[in-house]
Design a protein around this motif. Structure first.
Motif, PDB file in Angstrom:
ATOM      1  N   SER A 269      -4.247   3.515  -5.589  1.00 41.41           N
ATOM      2  CA  SER A 269      -3.163   2.587  -5.215  1.00 41.41           C
ATOM      3  C   SER A 269      -4.497   1.084  -4.456  1.00 41.41           C
ATOM      4  CB  SER A 269      -3.053   4.248  -3.646  1.00 41.41           C
ATOM      5  OG  SER A 269      -4.067   3.238  -2.668  1.00 41.41           O
ATOM      6  N   PRO A 270      -3.720   0.108  -3.976  1.00 41.58           N
ATOM      7  CA  PRO A 270      -4.878  -0.841  -3.310  1.00 41.58           C
ATOM      8  C   PRO A 270      -5.630   0.013  -2.406  1.00 41.58           C
ATOM      9  CG  PRO A 270      -2.363  -1.247  -4.201  1.00 41.58           C
ATOM     10  CD  PRO A 270      -1.641  -0.406  -4.062  1.00 41.58           C
ATOM     11  N   GLU A 271      -5.560   0.550  -1.634  1.00 38.83           N
ATOM     12  CA  GLU A 271      -6.525   1.058  -0.504  1.00 38.83           C
ATOM     13  C   GLU A 271      -7.229   2.428  -1.012  1.00 38.83           C
ATOM     14  OE1 GLU A 271      -7.373  -1.413   1.235  1.00 38.83           O
ATOM     15  OE2 GLU A 271      -6.064  -2.048   1.006  1.00 38.83           O
ATOM     16  N   VAL A 272      -6.991   3.003  -2.132  1.00 32.56           N
ATOM     17  CA  VAL A 272      -7.399   3.987  -2.300  1.00 32.56           C
ATOM     18  C   VAL A 272      -8.576   4.508  -3.492  1.00 32.56           C
ATOM     19  CG1 VAL A 272      -7.204   6.892  -2.508  1.00 32.56           C
ATOM     20  CG2 VAL A 272      -5.908   5.491  -1.013  1.00 32.56           C
ATOM     21  N   THR A 273      -9.603   5.283  -3.791  1.00 37.63           N
ATOM     22  CA  THR A 273     -10.540   5.373  -5.363  1.00 37.63           C
ATOM     23  C   THR A 273     -11.257   6.664  -5.432  1.00 37.63           C
ATOM     24  OG1 THR A 273     -10.740   3.162  -5.122  1.00 37.63           O
ATOM     25  CG2 THR A 273     -12.517   4.277  -6.690  1.00 37.63           C
ATOM     26  N   VAL A 274     -10.259   6.654  -6.149  1.00 40.31           N
ATOM     27  CA  VAL A 274     -10.798   8.098  -7.303  1.00 40.31           C
ATOM     28  C   VAL A 274     -12.187   8.165  -7.555  1.00 40.31           C
ATOM     29  CG1 VAL A 274     -10.710  10.326  -8.129  1.00 40.31           C
ATOM     30  CG2 VAL A 274      -8.863   9.265  -7.004  1.00 40.31           C
TER      31      VAL A 274
END
Length: 344
Positions: A269-274
């Motif tokens: 998402s724009p604010e979550v990175t794996v």
């Protein structure tokens, strides 16, 4: 009107740029007689430049391409860039060769430019910021690098002795393809004829290099992205453990902390990175990911979750320490903190 020195170097420049040039044409370009051209050629030879002569009605002169460097004029900024590159290069190749080249550049500079180069060197520290800097930093023979590069370009089979991790030296016959510089080490990508497979060879472990006149064979590469293929092969040895986390930050803010050799990033998402990461220990991964300065959720494994707990306990002890307590005046018998694995 040219003075003698300027005209001589102008003659050298013409020969290096054009290859063979007739005597009459050189005389015309320089605005002198053919006799003066012959004197200037003799002067170049006295200076050590290998000028060849062609006799006859269409006679003239030529100089072997690449045999010598022409006079080079550098601005202060260009000289500074060369000096900084050579200072770093001394760590990777023959220090005497790099130091000699650096000395010649610095000695030829005007006082102001020389002062700037020396000042930058005096106040500059080499501070690696990621784990890609190897603990051992072997010197590479720049002559060997040149030989390997030439074999790659000329597509010629080579032989050498290679020292493996077990310190055993074995003869190798390879078809060289490409050189890769990563983590301040040089690697040769080549097809190993005896193993019948693509391999990477650390250049600092190559000795007894011998080029042949045998051409290399066309073979499909192990991966179109050769640099990525090398990095992935090296990663197998570097990443002793792995883990996956969810970082609450945009991918742009996370990517700068994750070198390709140590993991991958994916925006969910724009604010979550794996982040899928690897290192020599879970504790090292935990400390490293905290540098992102964002909330982190561990997806797997439990060992990484426990590592974050150990790091948190260590930070908690530091926060509870009494900064006003007097320092001990002598040896004490304080209990050692629980051991924490991994690099800080």
């Amino acid at each position: 009107m040219w003075d003698t020195t300027s005209r001589t170097f102008r003659l050298l420049e013409l020969l290096q740029r054009n290859g063979f040039m007739a005597t009459e044409r050189l005389a015309g370009d320089l605005g002198v007689t053919t006799r003066t051209v012959r004197r200037d050629v003799a002067r170049l030879r006295d200076l050590g430049y290998p000028v060849d002569t062609r006799f006859g009605v269409d006679g003239g002169y030529s100089i072997e391409p690449g045999a010598v460097l022409p006079p080079i004029h550098l601005t202060t900024e260009e000289a500074l860039a060369c000096a900084l590159a050579l200072r770093r290069w001394q760590d990777d190749v023959d220090g005497t060769l790099a130091a000699g080249s650096l000395g010649k550049i610095v000695a030829s500079l005007p006082p102001r430019a020389r002062w700037i180069v020396d000042a930058v060197a005096a106040v500059t520290l080499d501070a690696p910021i990621d784990a890609l800097e190897p603990i051992d930093h072997p010197t590479v023979d720049i002559g060997l690098l040149g030989d390997l590069a030439r074999s790659c370009l000329m597509r010629r089979r080579v032989g050498f002795a290679y020292t493996g991790r077990d310190r055993t030296s074995t003869p190798r016959r390879v078809d060289p393809h490409r050189l890769v510089n990563t983590a301040r080490r040089w690697y040769l990508v080549a097809f190993d004829l005896d193993a019948d497979a693509w391999r990477t060879f650390r250049v600092d472990r190559i000795t007894g290099f011998a080029a042949t006149e045998l051409p290399t064979r066309e073979r499909p590469l192990p991966d179109p992205d050769v640099e990525g293929w090398v990095t992935r092969r090296l990663t197998v040895g570097w990443q002793q453990v792995t883990g996956t986390v969810r970082v609450h930050a945009p991918i742009e803010a996370v990517r700068r902390w994750v070198a390709p050799a140590w993991g991958s990033v994916e925006a969910v998402s724009p604010e979550v990175t794996v982040v899928r990461a690897g290192a020599d220990s879970h504790d090292a991964i935990a400390r490293w990911l905290l540098l992102v300065q964002a909330d982190v959720e561990v997806i797997e494994p439990d060992g990484l979750r426990a590592a974050f707990g150990r790091v948190a306990e260590q930070a908690s002890r530091a926060a509870r320490s009494n900064v006003d307590a007097p320092l001990p005046s002598g040896p004490t018998q304080e209990a050692d903190p629980p051991p924490v694995s991994g690099a800080v």
